[in-house]
Each structure stands twice: as structure tokens, then as C-alpha cells.
Design an enzyme around this catalytic site. Structure first.
Site, PDB file in Angstrom:
ATOM      1  N   THR A 110       0.827  -1.200   0.000  1.00  0.00           N
ATOM      2  CA  THR A 110       0.000   0.000   0.000  1.00  0.00           C
ATOM      3  C   THR A 110       0.858   1.245   0.000  1.00  0.00           C
ATOM      4  O   THR A 110       1.927   1.250   0.609  1.00  0.00           O
ATOM      5  CB  THR A 110      -0.854   0.015   1.294  1.00  0.00           C
ATOM      6  N   GLY A 122      -5.956  -4.423   7.160  1.00  0.00           N
ATOM      7  CA  GLY A 122      -7.112  -3.571   6.902  1.00  0.00           C
ATOM      8  C   GLY A 122      -8.312  -3.855   7.778  1.00  0.00           C
ATOM      9  O   GLY A 122      -9.012  -2.931   8.214  1.00  0.00           O
ATOM     10  N   VAL A 172     -11.894  -7.018   0.345  1.00  0.00           N
ATOM     11  CA  VAL A 172     -11.566  -5.600   0.268  1.00  0.00           C
ATOM     12  C   VAL A 172     -11.075  -5.155   1.636  1.00  0.00           C
ATOM     13  O   VAL A 172     -11.673  -5.502   2.657  1.00  0.00           O
ATOM     14  CB  VAL A 172     -12.816  -4.777  -0.170  1.00  0.00           C
TER      15      VAL A 172
END
Ligand code: SD4
Length: 339
Positions: A198, A252, A227
């Protein structure tokens, strides 16, 4: 009685004045400035700086900055990155400007610059988020090229390596200084896997406006359709032009659970410095997950406030971030951490 009341009131206003001076109205505001996650941030900052130093808008800076990372096929984000467990690269990205406008894409395939598609979602649709084939259809309609579905040589090697065990285990994304690669190990592990996937970027422009961006291939070898936090406004990224901005990297799911980036910004609103706000938010991750489980993951935040003060904090050792505020100042700093 009257006098005591007066003294109480005046000491209160002195206290609130000094909070303002420390955190909200400093004598000098450092701008323009750009901060981004990990060592890939150095090259990304360079691209962003070209916009900022020429009086450009923070929004353009954070888009062009992370596009440099998406562009490099040999990097940890974009189409050259690690695929999901079916061997397909799927990308997530988000962007937010100084007016609470935001856009994001998730589960997007075969598009080189998801960050620019996220910006188009923000600017050209009444929506905030488009996903999967719908996001791809929108991108193509907007003139983005549908790239070939092919893994980079490194990603192919890493995927084949992963397939041997097919373990569903998150890799703690640490720049492993202890691996003998020097103070900042390369983002790639010896197995060929990327160590992190990222880039998040925050900028304050000459006009004093803030913007942020985040783009990722998500966790390597993730479940198909997974996701992460990066395209979720408030989790992976949040900008409030009155206060500051924050962006996350790491596991995440644990960032989403506590609305991480929004939490950092709200803590800055209460008067905390960017570093203190990032630290308190990491503490909340620990509170939510429990310290033992936290040992298996990494979570990191960077933040930038309205005064151009920057800060960062990580759960574990090994996170670094890049700060640029002059032609000759673009430096990598090791983040503080809790565990
Ligand atoms: C995700 N936060 O998809 C991203 C992964 C990441 O460095 O930051 N990797 O959960």
C-alpha cells in the site's frame, strides 16, 4: 467571590488559548508539505512535490504522487503487485479533498491507475464508491485502458511460492531491518513476496488545503473479493480540512473495525498532535483485538495536521514513512511503535 470567578475564567481562557496556539494556530505553518507511507514514499513524494512547489493543489499532488508508485511495475502496489489466491491482481484506492469530497474504487482489475479512477468517481458521479466490474466498466467508459491480465515476473514467482502451502496467513508487513538488509530492508521478502502492498499519502498545499490518497493491491493472496481498509473512507483515509488528515496501512480489517483514520483526525480535533493521535488510535486497535492477537498483525497510521505538523505510530516495529517539504528535504523516518 467576584475576583475568584474572574481568576478562574481568565485562567481557563489562557489554557484554551495555549491549546489553540499549540495545536491549531501556530506561529509558523509548515507548507507545502507531503507525507507518505513506507520507503516507496520517497519516489512518490518527489512526484507530489513537483505539484506542491509550483503552487499546485494538494489534491493533484496526492493523485500524482501515488501514481508514480502505481506506475512502477516492480513495486508493491498497482498491477505489478501480489495477486489474490486465484492469481488475479485486484486493486483498491481512495482519494479525498479539502471539501469532504471523496471517491473510491475496490476489487478493480486490469486498470493501471485506480487512484485516478477513484478521483473520477468523486468528480464525475454522484457516488463515493464503485466496485468490481462496475468500477472497471466506469473506468473504461472514462477512457482508461484495460491492461492485459498478466502477473509481473516477481508476482508470478511469489504466487507460485505461495501456492506450495496455500496458507491463509497474513504477513506482518515489517521493513525487516533484522534481515540483514541494512536499516531499511527492501520491501520484498526473500521469498519474493512484497512486504507491504500500500501507499498512503497526505499533503498540505500553499493555500493551506489538505488532501489524501491511498492505493493498494490489498493483502497478497487474499480471498477473492476481499476488500481492505484502503478504499473505505474513514478507515483507510480521512481528511478534514479544518483539522488534519490521516491514512492507514497494515491489516485492513483491524483498521476498519475502529474507523481508524477518522479516529486519528477526531483526536487531532481534540488537540492531540498527529503523533499522539496516531498512538491513541493504535491503542484502540489493541483494545479492540487484544494484545495477544495484535502480535500477529501490523497496523500503522500517518497523520498531518492543518499546521503542517506530521506524525506516525505503528503497532509493531518496522514501519517507516517519508516526509518532504523542500527540494532538498525528502526523508525516511522510522515510526515509533507500541509492541
Ligand atoms: C489492506 N491495508 O488491504 C491494506 C494492506 C496494506 O501494506 O496496507 N499493506 O488491508
Amino acid at each position: 467571590m467576584q475576583r475568584r470567578k474572574f481568576l478562574q475564567l481568565s485562567s481557563l481562557s489562557v489554557a484554551s488559548l495555549s491549546i489553540k496556539q499549540n495545536n491549531l494556530i501556530p506561529n509558523t505553518i509548515k507548507k507545502p508539505i507531503v507525507i507518505s507511507t513506507w520507503d516507496a514514499g520517497i519516489a512518490a513524494n518527489k512526484a507530489a512535490w513537483q505539484v506542491l512547489k509550483n503552487n499546485g493543489r494538494a489534491l493533484d499532488a496526492v493523485e500524482q504522487g501515488v501514481m508514480a508508485t502505481e506506475n512502477s511495475i516492480n513495486c508493491c502496489v498497482g498491477l505489478g503487485a501480489n495477486p489474490d489466491r486465484e492469481g488475479i491482481v485486484t486493486l483498491d484506492a481512495s482519494i479525498m479533498d479539502e471539501n469532504y469530497n471523496c471517491g473510491s474504487v475496490a476489487f478493480l482489475e486490469r486498470i493501471k491507475h485506480p487512484i485516478s479512477v477513484a478521483r473520477r468517481v468523486m468528480e464525475k458521479t454522484p457516488h463515493v464508491m464503485l466496485v468490481g466490474s462496475g468500477a472497471q466498466q466506469f473506468a473504461v467508459a472514462e477512457g482508461f485502458t484495460l491492461e492485459e491480465q498478466k502477473l509481473s515476473t516477481d508476482a508470478q514467482k511469489a504466487y507460485e511460492n505461495w501456492l506450495k502451502k496455500s496458507e491463509y496467513k497474513p504477513v506482518i508487513n515489517i521493513e525487516r531491518s533484522e534481515s540483514g538488509h541494512g536499516p531499511f530492508a527492501p520491501a520484498k521478502l526473500e521469498s519474493g513476496e512484497w512486504n507491504h502492498d500500500t501507499i498512503g499519502m497526505l499533503a498540505l498545499d500553499n493555500k493551506g488545503n489538505l488532501s489524501g490518497s491511498c492505493t493498494t493491491s490489498g493483502q497478497g493472496f487474499k480471498m477473492r473479493g476481499r476488500v481492505g481498509d484502503s478504499p473505505i473512507i474513514g478507515a483507510g483515509l480521512f481528511v478534514d480540512n479544518e483539522v488534519g488528515a490521516a491514512v492507514a496501512t497494515g491489516q485492513g480489517e483491524d483498521v476498519i473495525r475502529i474507523a481508524g483514520s477518522h479516529t486519528v483526525v477526531e483526536l487531532m480535533r481534540q488537540g492531540l498532535s498527529p503523533e499522539e493521535a496516531c498512538k491513541k488510535t493504535i491503542e484502540r486497535v489493541i483494545k479492540a483485538k487484544g494484545i495477544e492477537k495484535c502480535k500477529q498483525i501490523q497496523v500503522c497510521f500517518i497523520a498531518l495536521n492543518k499546521n503542517g505538523q506530521v506524525g506516525a505510530y505503528a503497532l509493531q516495529k518496522g514501519f517507516n514513512y517519508s516526509v518532504c517539504y523542500a527540494d532538498d528535504y525528502n526523508k525516511l523516518t522510522n515510526s515509533k511503535y507500541i509492541l
